[in-house]
Enzyme design. Structure first.
Site, short mmCIF file in Angstrom:
data_model
loop_
_atom_site.label_atom_id
_atom_site.label_comp_id
_atom_site.label_asym_id
_atom_site.label_seq_id
_atom_site.Cartn_x
_atom_site.Cartn_y
_atom_site.Cartn_z
CB ALA A 77 -0.72 0.13 1.19
N GLY A 107 0.69 -4.91 1.01
CA GLY A 107 -0.61 -4.92 0.30
C GLY A 107 -0.35 -5.62 -1.02
CD GLU A 165 -2.07 -7.41 2.93
OE1 GLU A 165 -1.80 -6.32 2.63
OE2 GLU A 165 -2.91 -7.82 3.98
CD GLU A 173 1.78 -5.59 5.63
OE1 GLU A 173 2.54 -6.52 6.01
OE2 GLU A 173 1.07 -5.75 4.91
C1 HXC Z 1 5.13 4.31 -1.33
C2 HXC Z 1 7.03 3.25 -1.98
C3 HXC Z 1 6.61 1.88 -1.56
C4 HXC Z 1 5.51 2.04 -0.74
C5 HXC Z 1 8.56 1.84 -2.49
N1 HXC Z 1 8.25 3.05 -2.59
N2 HXC Z 1 7.64 1.20 -1.48
N3 HXC Z 1 6.31 4.27 -2.13
N4 HXC Z 1 4.62 3.18 -0.67
N5 HXC Z 1 4.85 0.81 -0.05
C6 HXC Z 1 9.17 3.86 -3.24
C7 HXC Z 1 10.38 4.58 -2.49
O1 HXC Z 1 9.85 5.47 -1.53
C8 HXC Z 1 10.99 5.12 -3.57
O2 HXC Z 1 10.47 6.36 -3.92
C9 HXC Z 1 10.85 3.99 -4.84
O3 HXC Z 1 9.70 3.33 -4.48
C10 HXC Z 1 11.88 3.02 -4.98
O4 HXC Z 1 12.07 2.43 -3.43
P1 HXC Z 1 13.51 2.32 -2.64
O5 HXC Z 1 13.09 2.05 -1.45
O6 HXC Z 1 14.48 3.32 -3.01
O7 HXC Z 1 14.10 0.88 -3.51
P2 HXC Z 1 15.10 -0.21 -2.64
O8 HXC Z 1 16.01 0.25 -2.15
O9 HXC Z 1 15.02 -0.98 -4.07
O10 HXC Z 1 14.06 -1.01 -1.87
C11 HXC Z 1 12.89 -2.00 -2.30
C12 HXC Z 1 12.03 -2.11 -1.06
C13 HXC Z 1 11.68 -1.02 -0.35
C14 HXC Z 1 12.93 -3.27 -0.45
C15 HXC Z 1 10.92 -2.83 -1.63
O11 HXC Z 1 11.11 0.16 -1.32
C16 HXC Z 1 10.69 -1.09 0.50
O12 HXC Z 1 10.81 -1.83 1.75
N6 HXC Z 1 9.34 -0.87 0.58
C17 HXC Z 1 8.35 -0.62 1.34
C18 HXC Z 1 7.85 -2.24 1.58
C19 HXC Z 1 6.54 -2.13 2.53
O13 HXC Z 1 7.07 -1.79 3.88
N7 HXC Z 1 5.39 -2.55 2.21
C20 HXC Z 1 4.43 -2.69 3.04
C21 HXC Z 1 3.66 -1.10 2.87
S1 HXC Z 1 2.12 -1.15 4.31
P3 HXC Z 1 11.47 7.68 -3.86
O14 HXC Z 1 10.58 8.88 -4.25
O15 HXC Z 1 11.98 7.70 -2.44
O16 HXC Z 1 12.60 7.35 -4.80
C22 HXC Z 1 0.95 -2.14 3.36
C23 HXC Z 1 -0.23 -2.18 4.36
C24 HXC Z 1 -0.16 -1.64 5.50
O17 HXC Z 1 1.16 -2.59 2.27
C25 HXC Z 1 -1.55 -1.28 6.12
C26 HXC Z 1 -1.45 -0.15 7.10
C27 HXC Z 1 -2.59 0.36 7.39
#
Ligand code: HXC
Length: 260
Positions: A66, A111, A114, A134
């Site tokens: 998400a 997400g 999911e 998460e």
């Molecule tokens: C918004 C995201 C994102 C996300 C990545 N990006 N994941 N933006 N939401 N979920 C963006 C980064 O901010 C970055 O933008 C660009 O994508 C590239 O990501 P990097 O982190 O620079 O890439 P990398 O170093 O290769 O790392 C890849 C990764 C990491 C390991 C996948 O991006 C990561 O950990 N992402 C988050 C994963 C996560 O936590 N997902 C769960 C989300 S919560 P910029 O502009 O900075 O370059 C969810 C439900 C939660 O899904 C419910 C809550 C109510």
């Protein structure tokens, strides 16, 4: 139809839907959700379309979750009052009776994992990585991950993944029954489209019934599920496609389906 965050394309009887925010690793914003809802509704309503494939654009991600940036300022009351995340299940799982496949090409996190698990099954690239990270954000899965992952891989592995946030590679995902099949990265779309084309060539109502039957295994007890299966089977035997399918077999020819 043109969208801002996804691409859609009809290839014969298969609809290909591509998440298209590669710069944000295809993070699932509310615009993505609205557009996916529209694209899946169009697929469902189009009699010429019989199977869909969902994938992510770019080399790295199916969807990295998400959209964290969009959620970061929201308050608990916003999430509750909007019943945040409810539309994913109601519109992409419950409302879609035709089969669809997730072709996971890279990160499927939070997400993203999911969403992949909402598909009827997953075909994964050997570079795919699955996870429910998460907890590292101070939250927990919200789109069905704790339930669907646990049903897929069992309690121990699901619990470990949710509690540590670690990622699972493609090989482990196949071994753990999270995905139907792993294929070399370069062959992912060819294999996914080939599988979808096979499904699309089947009698369409029978495909819907098969999907409903297998899904009922997750919703009912054994006796009830077996009874539902028997009734649905009996209903299918009244279809034109049953008569055609059996005649085609006996006459050693391909069936021509009416979809009823
Ligand atoms: C918004 C995201 C994102 C996300 C990545 N990006 N994941 N933006 N939401 N979920 C963006 C980064 O901010 C970055 O933008 C660009 O994508 C590239 O990501 P990097 O982190 O620079 O890439 P990398 O170093 O290769 O790392 C890849 C990764 C990491 C390991 C996948 O991006 C990561 O950990 N992402 C988050 C994963 C996560 O936590 N997902 C769960 C989300 S919560 P910029 O502009 O900075 O370059 C969810 C439900 C939660 O899904 C419910 C809550 C109510």
């Amino acid at each position: 139809m043109s969208y801002e965050t996804i691409l859609t394309e009809k290839r014969g009887a298969v609809t290909l839907i591509t998440l298209n925010r590669p710069q944000a690793l295809n993070a699932l914003s509310s615009v993505v959700l609205d557009e996916l809802i529209e694209a899946f509704a169009a697929f469902e309503a189009d009699d010429s379309q019989r199977c869909a494939v969902l994938t992510g654009s770019g080399e790295k991600a199916f969807a990295a979750g998400a959209d964290i940036k969009e959620m970061s300022d929201k308050q608990a009351a916003d999430f509750y009052l909007e019943d945040f995340f409810s539309k994913w299940t109601s519109h992409l799982v419950k409302a879609v009776r035709k089969p669809w496949i997730a072709a996971v090409n890279g990160f499927a996190l939070g997400g993203g994992c999911e969403l992949a698990m909402m598909a009827d099954f997953i075909i994964a690239s050997d570079q795919a990585k699955f996870g429910q990270p998460e907890i590292k954000l101070g939250v927990a899965p919200g789109m069905g991950g704790s339930q669907r992952l646990t049903r897929a891989v069992g309690k121990s592995k699901a619990m470990e993944m949710c509690l540590t946030g670690r990622m699972m590679g493609a090989e482990e995902a196949e071994r753990s029954n999270l995905v139907a099949r792993v294929v070399p990265h370069d062959e992912l779309m060819t294999e996914a489209m080939k599988t979808a084309t096979t499904i699309a060539s089947m009698p369409p109502m029978a495909a819907m019934v098969n999907k409903e039957m297998v899904n009922s295994a997750f919703e009912t007890g054994l006796d009830q599920g077996v009874a539902l299966e028997r009734r649905l089977f009996q209903i299918l035997t009244a279809s034109e496609d049953k008569a055609e399918g059996m005649a085609a077999f006996i006459e050693k020819r391909e069936g021509k389906w009416q979809g009823r």
